[in-house]
Design a protein around this motif. Structure first.
Motif, PDB file in Angstrom:
ATOM      1  N   PRO A   1       0.817  -1.213   0.000  1.00 58.51           N
ATOM      2  CA  PRO A   1       0.000   0.000   0.000  1.00 58.51           C
ATOM      3  C   PRO A   1       0.858   1.274   0.000  1.00 58.51           C
ATOM      4  CG  PRO A   1      -0.766  -1.550   1.654  1.00 58.51           C
ATOM      5  CD  PRO A   1       0.523  -2.086   1.115  1.00 58.51           C
ATOM      6  N   ALA A   2       0.368   2.283  -0.665  1.00 57.18           N
ATOM      7  CA  ALA A   2       1.086   3.550  -0.803  1.00 57.18           C
ATOM      8  C   ALA A   2       1.491   4.158   0.542  1.00 57.18           C
ATOM      9  CB  ALA A   2       0.257   4.531  -1.617  1.00 57.18           C
ATOM     10  N   PRO A   3       0.644   4.173   1.578  1.00 57.62           N
ATOM     11  CA  PRO A   3       1.076   4.764   2.846  1.00 57.62           C
ATOM     12  C   PRO A   3       2.316   4.076   3.420  1.00 57.62           C
ATOM     13  CG  PRO A   3      -1.292   4.491   2.855  1.00 57.62           C
ATOM     14  CD  PRO A   3      -0.768   3.809   1.618  1.00 57.62           C
ATOM     15  N   TYR A   4       2.376   2.778   3.291  1.00 60.68           N
ATOM     16  CA  TYR A   4       3.537   2.045   3.797  1.00 60.68           C
ATOM     17  C   TYR A   4       4.803   2.483   3.069  1.00 60.68           C
ATOM     18  CZ  TYR A   4       6.651  -1.819   4.938  1.00 60.68           C
ATOM     19  OH  TYR A   4       7.716  -2.565   5.355  1.00 60.68           O
ATOM     20  N   ARG A   5       4.703   2.616   1.745  1.00 61.20           N
ATOM     21  CA  ARG A   5       5.864   3.067   0.961  1.00 61.20           C
ATOM     22  C   ARG A   5       6.301   4.466   1.384  1.00 61.20           C
ATOM     23  NH1 ARG A   5       4.132   1.120  -5.018  1.00 61.20           N
ATOM     24  NH2 ARG A   5       4.353  -1.091  -4.631  1.00 61.20           N
ATOM     25  N   ARG A   6       5.333   5.354   1.599  1.00 66.37           N
ATOM     26  CA  ARG A   6       5.679   6.723   2.009  1.00 66.37           C
ATOM     27  C   ARG A   6       6.338   6.714   3.387  1.00 66.37           C
ATOM     28  NH1 ARG A   6       0.566   8.114  -0.304  1.00 66.37           N
ATOM     29  NH2 ARG A   6      -0.337   8.240   1.754  1.00 66.37           N
ATOM     30  N   LEU A   7       5.841   5.898   4.296  1.00 65.85           N
ATOM     31  CA  LEU A   7       6.438   5.811   5.630  1.00 65.85           C
ATOM     32  C   LEU A   7       7.854   5.266   5.566  1.00 65.85           C
ATOM     33  CD1 LEU A   7       3.434   4.515   7.752  1.00 65.85           C
ATOM     34  CD2 LEU A   7       4.521   6.765   7.879  1.00 65.85           C
ATOM     35  N   GLN A   8       8.081   4.301   4.695  1.00 64.09           N
ATOM     36  CA  GLN A   8       9.422   3.739   4.553  1.00 64.09           C
ATOM     37  C   GLN A   8      10.416   4.800   4.088  1.00 64.09           C
ATOM     38  OE1 GLN A   8       9.128   0.295   1.925  1.00 64.09           O
ATOM     39  NE2 GLN A   8      10.198  -0.882   3.486  1.00 64.09           N
ATOM     40  N   ALA A   9       9.972   5.731   3.258  1.00 64.31           N
ATOM     41  CA  ALA A   9      10.857   6.741   2.694  1.00 64.31           C
ATOM     42  C   ALA A   9      11.134   7.894   3.657  1.00 64.31           C
ATOM     43  CB  ALA A   9      10.255   7.286   1.402  1.00 64.31           C
ATOM     44  N   LEU A  10      10.359   7.986   4.730  1.00 63.66           N
ATOM     45  CA  LEU A  10      10.532   9.094   5.667  1.00 63.66           C
ATOM     46  C   LEU A  10      11.814   8.963   6.477  1.00 63.66           C
ATOM     47  CD1 LEU A  10       6.954   9.502   7.194  1.00 63.66           C
ATOM     48  CD2 LEU A  10       8.110  11.036   5.589  1.00 63.66           C
ATOM     49  N   GLU A  11      12.392  10.086   6.762  1.00 63.39           N
ATOM     50  CA  GLU A  11      13.530  10.168   7.683  1.00 63.39           C
ATOM     51  C   GLU A  11      12.965  10.553   9.048  1.00 63.39           C
ATOM     52  OE1 GLU A  11      16.712   9.464   7.050  1.00 63.39           O
ATOM     53  OE2 GLU A  11      16.144   8.894   5.013  1.00 63.39           O
ATOM     54  N   PRO A  12      13.650  10.215  10.131  1.00 70.45           N
ATOM     55  CA  PRO A  12      13.130  10.540  11.462  1.00 70.45           C
ATOM     56  C   PRO A  12      12.823  12.032  11.641  1.00 70.45           C
ATOM     57  CG  PRO A  12      14.979   9.050  11.659  1.00 70.45           C
ATOM     58  CD  PRO A  12      14.879   9.445  10.212  1.00 70.45           C
ATOM     59  N   ASP A  13      13.683  12.900  11.098  1.00 65.65           N
ATOM     60  CA  ASP A  13      13.426  14.330  11.289  1.00 65.65           C
ATOM     61  C   ASP A  13      12.228  14.814  10.476  1.00 65.65           C
ATOM     62  OD1 ASP A  13      14.823  14.039   8.904  1.00 65.65           O
ATOM     63  OD2 ASP A  13      16.004  15.866   9.167  1.00 65.65           O
ATOM     64  N   ASP A  14      11.760  14.023   9.494  1.00 63.40           N
ATOM     65  CA  ASP A  14      10.543  14.380   8.742  1.00 63.40           C
ATOM     66  C   ASP A  14       9.317  14.381   9.646  1.00 63.40           C
ATOM     67  OD1 ASP A  14      12.031  14.615   6.402  1.00 63.40           O
ATOM     68  OD2 ASP A  14      11.557  12.568   5.734  1.00 63.40           O
ATOM     69  N   VAL A  15       9.377  13.618  10.719  1.00 66.68           N
ATOM     70  CA  VAL A  15       8.241  13.508  11.628  1.00 66.68           C
ATOM     71  C   VAL A  15       8.564  14.032  13.014  1.00 66.68           C
ATOM     72  CG1 VAL A  15       7.096  11.621  10.385  1.00 66.68           C
ATOM     73  CG2 VAL A  15       8.810  11.091  12.137  1.00 66.68           C
ATOM     74  N   GLY A  16       9.611  14.870  13.111  1.00 66.25           N
ATOM     75  CA  GLY A  16       9.933  15.517  14.365  1.00 66.25           C
ATOM     76  C   GLY A  16      10.750  14.671  15.325  1.00 66.25           C
ATOM     77  N   LEU A  17      11.379  13.636  14.861  1.00 69.54           N
ATOM     78  CA  LEU A  17      12.207  12.798  15.721  1.00 69.54           C
ATOM     79  C   LEU A  17      13.676  13.129  15.486  1.00 69.54           C
ATOM     80  CD1 LEU A  17      10.402   9.393  15.170  1.00 69.54           C
ATOM     81  CD2 LEU A  17      10.244  10.864  17.167  1.00 69.54           C
ATOM     82  N   PRO A  18      14.518  12.858  16.495  1.00 64.53           N
ATOM     83  CA  PRO A  18      15.943  13.088  16.293  1.00 64.53           C
ATOM     84  C   PRO A  18      16.490  12.103  15.264  1.00 64.53           C
ATOM     85  CG  PRO A  18      15.579  12.011  18.400  1.00 64.53           C
ATOM     86  CD  PRO A  18      14.239  12.344  17.831  1.00 64.53           C
ATOM     87  N   PRO A  19      17.577  12.444  14.583  1.00 64.92           N
ATOM     88  CA  PRO A  19      18.181  11.527  13.609  1.00 64.92           C
ATOM     89  C   PRO A  19      18.524  10.199  14.247  1.00 64.92           C
ATOM     90  CG  PRO A  19      19.200  13.700  13.464  1.00 64.92           C
ATOM     91  CD  PRO A  19      18.300  13.703  14.672  1.00 64.92           C
ATOM     92  N   LEU A  20      18.603   9.182  13.436  1.00 62.19           N
ATOM     93  CA  LEU A  20      18.924   7.839  13.936  1.00 62.19           C
ATOM     94  C   LEU A  20      20.249   7.872  14.686  1.00 62.19           C
ATOM     95  CD1 LEU A  20      17.927   5.604  10.889  1.00 62.19           C
ATOM     96  CD2 LEU A  20      16.742   5.807  13.059  1.00 62.19           C
ATOM     97  N   GLY A  21      20.315   7.183  15.792  1.00 54.12           N
ATOM     98  CA  GLY A  21      21.517   7.110  16.593  1.00 54.12           C
ATOM     99  C   GLY A  21      21.617   8.183  17.641  1.00 54.12           C
TER     100      GLY A  21
END
Length: 106
Positions: A84-104
């Motif tokens: 499904p398209a939402p899953y693909r869009r979520l996979q492409a997101l970076e943590p900072d796209d949703v207000g989270l700190p970068p990985l690590g």
């Protein structure tokens, strides 16, 4: 009845060259191979129908049969197609796209 030629000397089981070939339909071909096993025909129908269910309906086969042959002919990849398209869009997101700190980072 025997397979002996008729009184006219013709074998009744031989095809008449003037007689048209039997019509093919969606589920059989002259080769007695189902058309959904033909990769070119299967690809054309899948591209037109855009879904496994639509392809199955076109060929009058089960969803599972259509899916099996689509995978076998490398037309459908279950690991990437059909997600499904939402899953693909979520996979492409970076943590900072949703207000989270970068990985690590915490």
């Amino acid at each position: 009845m025997s397979n002996n030629p008729t009184a006219s000397g013709e074998d009744p089981q031989q095809s008449d060259p003037d007689k048209p070939e039997p019509e093919t339909n969606v589920t059989t071909t002259r080769d007695d191979q189902p058309p959904y096993r033909n990769p070119d025909r299967l690809r054309a129908v899948y591209e037109r129908e855009e879904t496994i269910a639509g392809t199955a309906t076109h060929f009058d086969v089960s969803y599972r049969t259509a899916r099996t042959w689509l995978i076998r002919h490398d037309i459908f990849d279950p690991d990437s197609d059909g997600i499904p398209a939402p899953y693909r869009r979520l996979q492409a997101l970076e943590p900072d796209d949703v207000g989270l700190p970068p990985l690590g980072e915490r």
